[in-house]
Design a protein around this motif. Structure first.
Motif, PDB file in Angstrom:
ATOM      1  N   ALA A 407       0.785  -1.177   0.164  1.00 12.38           N
ATOM      2  CA  ALA A 407       0.004  -0.010   0.037  1.00 12.38           C
ATOM      3  C   ALA A 407       0.843   1.350  -0.144  1.00 12.38           C
ATOM      4  N   PRO A 408       1.882   1.225   0.612  1.00 11.44           N
ATOM      5  CA  PRO A 408       2.729   2.648   0.740  1.00 11.44           C
ATOM      6  C   PRO A 408       3.027   3.056  -0.908  1.00 11.44           C
ATOM      7  N   ALA A 409       3.096   2.134  -1.755  1.00  8.51           N
ATOM      8  CA  ALA A 409       3.316   2.626  -3.136  1.00  8.51           C
ATOM      9  C   ALA A 409       2.278   3.478  -3.903  1.00  8.51           C
ATOM     10  N   PHE A 410       0.983   3.424  -3.449  1.00  5.56           N
ATOM     11  CA  PHE A 410      -0.144   3.995  -3.863  1.00  5.56           C
ATOM     12  C   PHE A 410       0.044   5.455  -3.315  1.00  5.56           C
ATOM     13  N   TYR A 411       0.567   5.458  -2.121  1.00  6.82           N
ATOM     14  CA  TYR A 411       0.836   6.965  -1.547  1.00  6.82           C
ATOM     15  C   TYR A 411       1.696   7.726  -2.376  1.00  6.82           C
ATOM     16  N   VAL A 412       2.905   6.978  -2.687  1.00  4.31           N
ATOM     17  CA  VAL A 412       3.964   7.859  -3.452  1.00  4.31           C
ATOM     18  C   VAL A 412       3.336   7.914  -4.807  1.00  4.31           C
ATOM     19  N   ILE A 413       2.646   7.210  -5.419  1.00  5.48           N
ATOM     20  CA  ILE A 413       1.957   7.322  -6.738  1.00  5.48           C
ATOM     21  C   ILE A 413       0.982   8.482  -6.766  1.00  5.48           C
ATOM     22  N   GLY A 414       0.043   8.696  -5.740  1.00  5.78           N
ATOM     23  CA  GLY A 414      -0.828   9.698  -5.644  1.00  5.78           C
ATOM     24  C   GLY A 414      -0.088  11.116  -5.652  1.00  5.78           C
ATOM     25  N   CYS A 415       1.104  11.126  -4.770  1.00  2.00           N
ATOM     26  CA  CYS A 415       1.649  12.527  -4.412  1.00  2.00           C
ATOM     27  C   CYS A 415       2.466  12.780  -5.748  1.00  2.00           C
ATOM     28  N   GLY A 416       2.998  11.659  -6.361  1.00  2.00           N
ATOM     29  CA  GLY A 416       3.758  12.077  -7.627  1.00  2.00           C
ATOM     30  C   GLY A 416       2.778  12.528  -8.843  1.00  2.00           C
ATOM     31  N   LEU A 417       1.668  12.046  -8.792  1.00  2.00           N
ATOM     32  CA  LEU A 417       0.771  12.594  -9.962  1.00  2.00           C
ATOM     33  C   LEU A 417       0.308  13.904  -9.606  1.00  2.00           C
ATOM     34  N   VAL A 418       0.056  14.196  -8.334  1.00  2.00           N
ATOM     35  CA  VAL A 418      -0.382  15.693  -7.929  1.00  2.00           C
ATOM     36  C   VAL A 418       0.826  16.811  -8.103  1.00  2.00           C
ATOM     37  N   SER A 419       2.201  16.328  -8.244  1.00  2.00           N
ATOM     38  CA  SER A 419       3.249  16.869  -8.265  1.00  2.00           C
ATOM     39  C   SER A 419       3.246  17.418  -9.825  1.00  2.00           C
ATOM     40  N   LEU A 420       2.878  16.424 -10.770  1.00  2.00           N
ATOM     41  CA  LEU A 420       3.104  16.713 -12.303  1.00  2.00           C
ATOM     42  C   LEU A 420       2.231  17.906 -12.490  1.00  2.00           C
ATOM     43  N   ILE A 421       1.099  18.262 -11.684  1.00  2.00           N
ATOM     44  CA  ILE A 421      -0.001  19.513 -12.090  1.00  2.00           C
ATOM     45  C   ILE A 421       0.846  20.591 -11.700  1.00  2.00           C
ATOM     46  N   GLY A 422       1.625  20.520 -10.590  1.00  2.00           N
ATOM     47  CA  GLY A 422       2.563  21.715 -10.375  1.00  2.00           C
ATOM     48  C   GLY A 422       3.666  21.982 -11.510  1.00  2.00           C
ATOM     49  N   LEU A 423       4.199  21.153 -12.035  1.00  2.00           N
ATOM     50  CA  LEU A 423       5.440  20.932 -12.968  1.00  2.00           C
ATOM     51  C   LEU A 423       4.523  21.567 -14.129  1.00  2.00           C
ATOM     52  N   ALA A 424       3.491  21.529 -14.647  1.00  2.00           N
ATOM     53  CA  ALA A 424       2.743  21.935 -15.827  1.00  2.00           C
ATOM     54  C   ALA A 424       2.507  23.374 -15.562  1.00  2.00           C
ATOM     55  N   MET A 425       2.395  24.052 -14.325  1.00  2.00           N
ATOM     56  CA  MET A 425       2.163  25.239 -14.066  1.00  2.00           C
ATOM     57  C   MET A 425       2.933  26.201 -14.114  1.00  2.00           C
ATOM     58  N   VAL A 426       4.227  25.679 -14.150  1.00  2.00           N
ATOM     59  CA  VAL A 426       5.607  26.798 -14.147  1.00  2.00           C
ATOM     60  C   VAL A 426       6.455  26.421 -15.453  1.00  2.00           C
ATOM     61  N   PRO A 427       6.913  27.671 -15.853  1.00  2.48           N
ATOM     62  CA  PRO A 427       7.710  27.860 -16.981  1.00  2.48           C
ATOM     63  C   PRO A 427       9.009  27.197 -16.850  1.00  2.48           C
ATOM     64  N   GLU A 428       9.591  26.741 -17.973  1.00  2.00           N
ATOM     65  CA  GLU A 428      11.237  26.562 -17.943  1.00  2.00           C
ATOM     66  C   GLU A 428      11.822  27.785 -17.577  1.00  2.00           C
ATOM     67  N   THR A 429      12.969  27.624 -16.606  1.00  6.39           N
ATOM     68  CA  THR A 429      13.619  28.801 -16.114  1.00  6.39           C
ATOM     69  C   THR A 429      15.064  28.683 -16.424  1.00  6.39           C
ATOM     70  N   LEU A 430      15.685  27.590 -17.085  1.00  7.96           N
ATOM     71  CA  LEU A 430      16.870  27.574 -17.474  1.00  7.96           C
ATOM     72  C   LEU A 430      17.334  28.883 -18.123  1.00  7.96           C
ATOM     73  N   GLY A 431      18.449  29.427 -17.803  1.00  6.61           N
ATOM     74  CA  GLY A 431      19.008  30.690 -18.625  1.00  6.61           C
ATOM     75  C   GLY A 431      18.302  31.915 -18.251  1.00  6.61           C
ATOM     76  N   ARG A 432      17.106  31.818 -17.447  1.00  4.30           N
ATOM     77  CA  ARG A 432      16.597  33.026 -17.019  1.00  4.30           C
ATOM     78  C   ARG A 432      17.250  33.848 -15.842  1.00  4.30           C
ATOM     79  N   ARG A 433      17.428  34.912 -16.053  1.00 10.78           N
ATOM     80  CA  ARG A 433      18.284  35.848 -15.051  1.00 10.78           C
ATOM     81  C   ARG A 433      17.505  36.094 -13.802  1.00 10.78           C
ATOM     82  N   LEU A 434      18.301  36.127 -12.430  1.00 12.79           N
ATOM     83  CA  LEU A 434      17.349  36.060 -11.516  1.00 12.79           C
ATOM     84  C   LEU A 434      17.241  37.564 -11.253  1.00 12.79           C
ATOM     85  N   SER A 435      15.974  37.983 -10.437  1.00 14.37           N
ATOM     86  CA  SER A 435      15.580  39.384 -10.203  1.00 14.37           C
ATOM     87  C   SER A 435      16.543  39.673  -9.103  1.00 14.37           C
TER      88      SER A 435
END
Length: 435
Positions: A407-435
């Motif tokens: 069962a612990p595997a289901f916990y990791v899978i659920g959290c991992g899927l949620v984290s991919l939503i966060g990844l879709a919400m942010v742009p690529e930042t490689l090469g961006r100058r820091l403010s």
């Protein structure tokens, strides 16, 4: 009327100091100091089953384990508060005074662990004292994370921010490895009676050394925060108002880091004891392997994110972990053995170690400097408080409710899927100058 945010005994961040360290020595100073603090926090995990027997008066072994894991998780509930308050302090006064404060707090919590008698000796006061120590630890680590990560990021240039930030999870892995080796040494050298009576406390005695060692190695660091009184310093309300989307995305991203790290590095050692019925001296080897892989791969993962981008490294490492986690639990339960356990942990540790540095630098780069320590602390600590700190509790309860050892595997899978939503919400930042 201005407010004096400085701590007695801690030099002001922009006062004259000794000759600053080189970049290499600066990374070492931040990394070692951060590792020393995380050592205090993670060593509790390796003795969770033992502490459960000594401090929680429950006859059911599962209940003892759940209470011990709950106490482990309660420390994480203080992380958002510590992250917010110490993060604000770091953004207003400086990174250096903030990390000095967290060192003192971690030392205090270690003293409480060392001197607190067991439940059999002083009754209910014993678990209350253990709970207090965990709360202090959580508050301190919550503030340490944002301040030290901001220091690492701001020492780097535009082409090496991933590599520099990668030393943050490196230091956590180093702390876990050191803590696991200490636990392994104590559990193998001492008889069980001696280990339960006083031996486990030696692990926390080492944590008391955090204060002098950490302060000495960090005293020559250069301050990277904006000077006091500069108009670009932001408030927490401004962070929420102007960067709310980035903050939400950051929290979702860090949920994936929290769940995978605390299951693979910390939980599987206790899983080996409670579910696979291995002795503690063997179970801790799982943490050693996971932490060693994290130490080796974290800087490499940060470097890779400087070459191919933050988002590709996060995406493919998360997907790989989601595909591997359930078969891994099936494998170790089909034929429990130390060899199979270490093989599984070693394989899971590769994608786990690759995703953390890229996620941290991605989160760091979407936040402005004037609010970076606060934003980092909030994002990391909110995710860790629930999905990392209580990962062992949730996993143990899932096994109990479903009668499924996988069962612990289901916990990791659920959290991992949620984290991919966060990844879709942010742009690529490689090469961006820091403010």
């Amino acid at each position: 009327m201005s407010i004096d945010y400085t701590i007695p005994g801690v030099a002001a961040p922009h006062a004259a100091t000794a000759r600053p360290l080189s970049r290499f020595k600066s990374i070492a100073a931040i990394t070692v100091g951060n590792g020393l603090e995380f050592y205090d926090f993670v060593v509790y995990s390796f003795f969770a089953t033992l502490i459960g027997r000594l401090y929680f008066p429950v006859s059911d072994p599962t209940g003892q384990l759940l209470l011990s894991f709950a106490t482990f998780g309660v420390g994480f509930l203080m992380r958002p508060l510590g992250g917010l308050l110490i993060g604000m302090y770091a953004d207003r006064v400086g990174r250096k005074p903030a990390v000095a404060l967290t060192l003192w707090l971690m030392g205090l919590s270690s003293v409480i662990f060392v001197v607190t008698p067991t439940y059999a000796q002083i009754g209910m006061l014993a678990p209350i004292m253990i709970l207090l120590a965990r709360l202090v630890q959580g508050f301190a680590i919550g503030g340490e994370m944002g301040a030290s990560t901001a220091l690492l990021l701001e020492y780097a240039d535009d082409r090496s921010r991933g590599f520099y930030t990668g030393w943050q999870p490196f230091s956590q892995g180093l702390a876990a490895l050191f803590g696991a080796l200490v636990g392994l040494l104590l559990s193998n050298v001492l008889e069980q009676q001696a280990l339960e009576a006083w031996g486990w406390r030696l692990a926390f005695v080492i944590g008391i050394l955090v204060i002098p060692v950490g302060l000495v190695i960090r005293r020559r660091l250069e301050e990277t925060a904006p000077a006091a009184g500069e108009p670009e310093r932001g408030s927490t309300l401004q962070l929420l108002r102007e960067h709310g989307r980035a903050l939400v995305a950051s929290i979702l991203l860090m949920i994936g880091v929290a769940s995978s790290t605390y299951i693979v590095v910390y939980y599987l050692s206790n899983y080996a004891v409670s579910q696979l019925h291995m002795p503690l001296s063997l179970g801790i080897w799982a943490a050693c392997v996971a932490a060693a892989v994290q130490v080796v791969l974290s800087p490499l993962a940060g470097w890779l994110s400087d070459r191919v981008g933050r988002r590709p490294v996060v995406l493919w490492s998360r997907v790989a972990l989601l595909l591997m986690i359930y078969p891994a639990f099936v494998l170790i339960n089909a034929e429990p053995s130390l060899t199979r356990l270490l093989l599984v942990v070693g394989c899971l540790s590769v994608p786990m170690s690759m995703t953390s540095p890229a996620s941290m630098v991605l989160v760091s780069e979407v936040l402005p400097q004037r609010m970076r320590a606060t934003g980092l602390s909030i994002a990391y600590c909110v995710a860790i408080a629930i999905f990392g700190g209580f990962a062992q509790f949730f996993s143990t309860e899932l096994i109990h409710l479903t009668a499924n050892p996988n069962a612990p595997a289901f916990y990791v899978i659920g959290c991992g899927l949620v984290s991919l939503i966060g990844l879709a919400m942010v742009p690529e930042t490689l090469g961006r100058r820091l403010s």
